[in-house]
Write an enzyme that holds these catalytic residues in place. Structure first.
Site, mmCIF file in Angstrom:
data_model
loop_
_atom_site.group_PDB
_atom_site.id
_atom_site.type_symbol
_atom_site.label_atom_id
_atom_site.label_comp_id
_atom_site.label_asym_id
_atom_site.label_seq_id
_atom_site.Cartn_x
_atom_site.Cartn_y
_atom_site.Cartn_z
ATOM 1 N N CYS B 86 5.414 42.125 -23.799
ATOM 2 C CA CYS B 86 4.286 41.457 -23.167
ATOM 3 C C CYS B 86 3.665 42.771 -22.322
ATOM 4 O O CYS B 86 3.011 43.476 -22.662
ATOM 5 C CB CYS B 86 4.786 40.370 -22.322
ATOM 6 S SG CYS B 86 3.299 39.211 -22.050
ATOM 7 N N HIS B 203 7.689 37.091 -26.720
ATOM 8 C CA HIS B 203 8.763 37.266 -25.807
ATOM 9 C C HIS B 203 10.206 36.838 -26.272
ATOM 10 O O HIS B 203 10.663 35.555 -26.380
ATOM 11 C CB HIS B 203 8.738 36.481 -24.401
ATOM 12 C CG HIS B 203 7.993 36.684 -23.612
ATOM 13 N ND1 HIS B 203 8.002 37.637 -22.519
ATOM 14 C CD2 HIS B 203 6.405 36.430 -23.558
ATOM 15 C CE1 HIS B 203 6.826 37.881 -21.773
ATOM 16 N NE2 HIS B 203 5.951 37.169 -22.379
ATOM 17 N N GLU B 205 13.232 37.616 -25.589
ATOM 18 C CA GLU B 205 14.123 36.981 -24.594
ATOM 19 C C GLU B 205 14.146 35.538 -24.249
ATOM 20 O O GLU B 205 14.956 34.899 -23.706
ATOM 21 C CB GLU B 205 14.400 37.843 -23.423
ATOM 22 C CG GLU B 205 13.028 37.369 -22.258
ATOM 23 C CD GLU B 205 11.759 38.014 -22.487
ATOM 24 O OE1 GLU B 205 11.616 38.643 -23.868
ATOM 25 O OE2 GLU B 205 10.724 37.962 -21.583
#
Lengths: 80, 230
Positions: B86, B203, B205
């Site tokens: 990002c 993302h 994660e």
């Protein structure tokens, strides 16, 4: 000296913000707007006294940081 | 394996990615402050998401010139895997480690939702644990994720198998509706020439644990651990 820098998206790069502004102007009844390009304006106060040296320095600033030359053009005005 | 997560003023996904890395590595990564001019030896460097320097000037532009990024750029050139997520992707582009630009989303809106991604190559340390053609569900959360590059650059990325991920629909098809931000050729993530730098807007994660509602992102971190051990 003072440098005035205008940064705009290159021709050919879609400018969605400019387009949205253009539509809003139309909605407000402003006719005859052919296109809107939105950009940034930056003023820099310089210690430099020499116009040409000032321009060269600001040009380097634009190329290195102030503009993203992949998508943006810039123009510089130097005022003593 | 030693991993570093770079932290800028305004980073906000640094801890999430640290949790995901710890889950895969078995121990925590080092958090490295942006002013650090010396970076220790690392097998992986992560530039996390967030709003470094408040997105002043352009997203990622100020962070790209911070002291630590000079170190990161040097390591990237030496072959250390560098992952930019990002805002991290925006920063890697501003440093010149990856080509192109990330412009304002075509809708002009900040978009925060899950999207579907098609894995375009498994030939990289980041995507080695996936198969080409896999469809992943991973969230995006950005205002400036509209990938732009000139046609010659896009052609080159494709011919060198450097497009890592594309936005797709449930069948894995690329459609304008499945492209959330207007990115050129539906590109969500790209690799550098050496294939050791990946920048992506989504993302991984944030969906790396079933407790979070999905774990499609986990294989990216597991795969990195595997690649670094090899």
């Amino acid at each position: 000296m003072k440098a005035r820098i205008h940064i705009t998206l290159k021709q050919g790069v879609l400018d969605p913000q400019g387009k949205a502004i253009s539509h809003a102007l139309e909605a407000l009844g402003f006719s005859g707007v052919d296109g809107v390009r939105q950009g940034k304006y930056i003023e820099i106060d310089l210690q430099e006294d020499d116009g040409e040296a000032a321009r060269a320095s600001v040009d380097a600033m634009c190329a290195k940081l102030l503009a993203n030359t992949v998508i943006e053009d810039y123009s510089i005005e130097i005022e003593s | 394996m030693k991993a570093a997560v770079i932290v800028f003023p305004g980073s906000n996904c640094d801890r999430d990615v640290a949790v995901a890395l710890e889950q895969s590595m078995g121990h925590a990564p080092d958090m490295v402050w942006h002013r650090d001019t010396h970076l220790g030896a690392y097998d992986l460097i992560v530039v996390p998401g967030g709003f470094s320097y408040g997105d002043y000037l352009r997203s990622g532009a100020i962070a790209a010139h911070s002291p630590v990024m000079r170190e990161v750029a040097g390591r990237a050139k030496d072959g250390t895997p560098v992952l930019g997520i990002c805002n991290g992707f925006q920063i890697l582009i501003e440093t010149g480690l990856l080509p192109g630009a990330l412009m304002r989303n075509a809708s002009l809106k900040f978009i925060c939702r899950d999207v579907l991604l098609r894995v375009e190559t498994s030939t990289s340390p980041f995507t080695g644990a996936y198969d080409k053609g896999d469809v992943l569900r991973i969230p995006i959360a950005h205002h400036d994720g509209n990938y732009f590059a000139d046609d010659a650059t896009l052609d080159r990325l494709e011919s060198e198998d450097r497009v890592a991920l594309r936005y797709c629909d449930q069948q894995g098809k690329l459609t304008p509706e499945a492209n959330p931000n207007g990115s050129a050729r539906s590109i969500a993530g790209i690799l550098n020439e050496g294939r050791n730098v990946l920048g992506l807007m989504p993302h991984p994660e944030r969906l790396a644990d079933a407790l979070l509602g999905g774990n499609d992102g986990r294989a990216m971190f597991d795969g990195l651990v595997e690649a670094c051990a090899a």
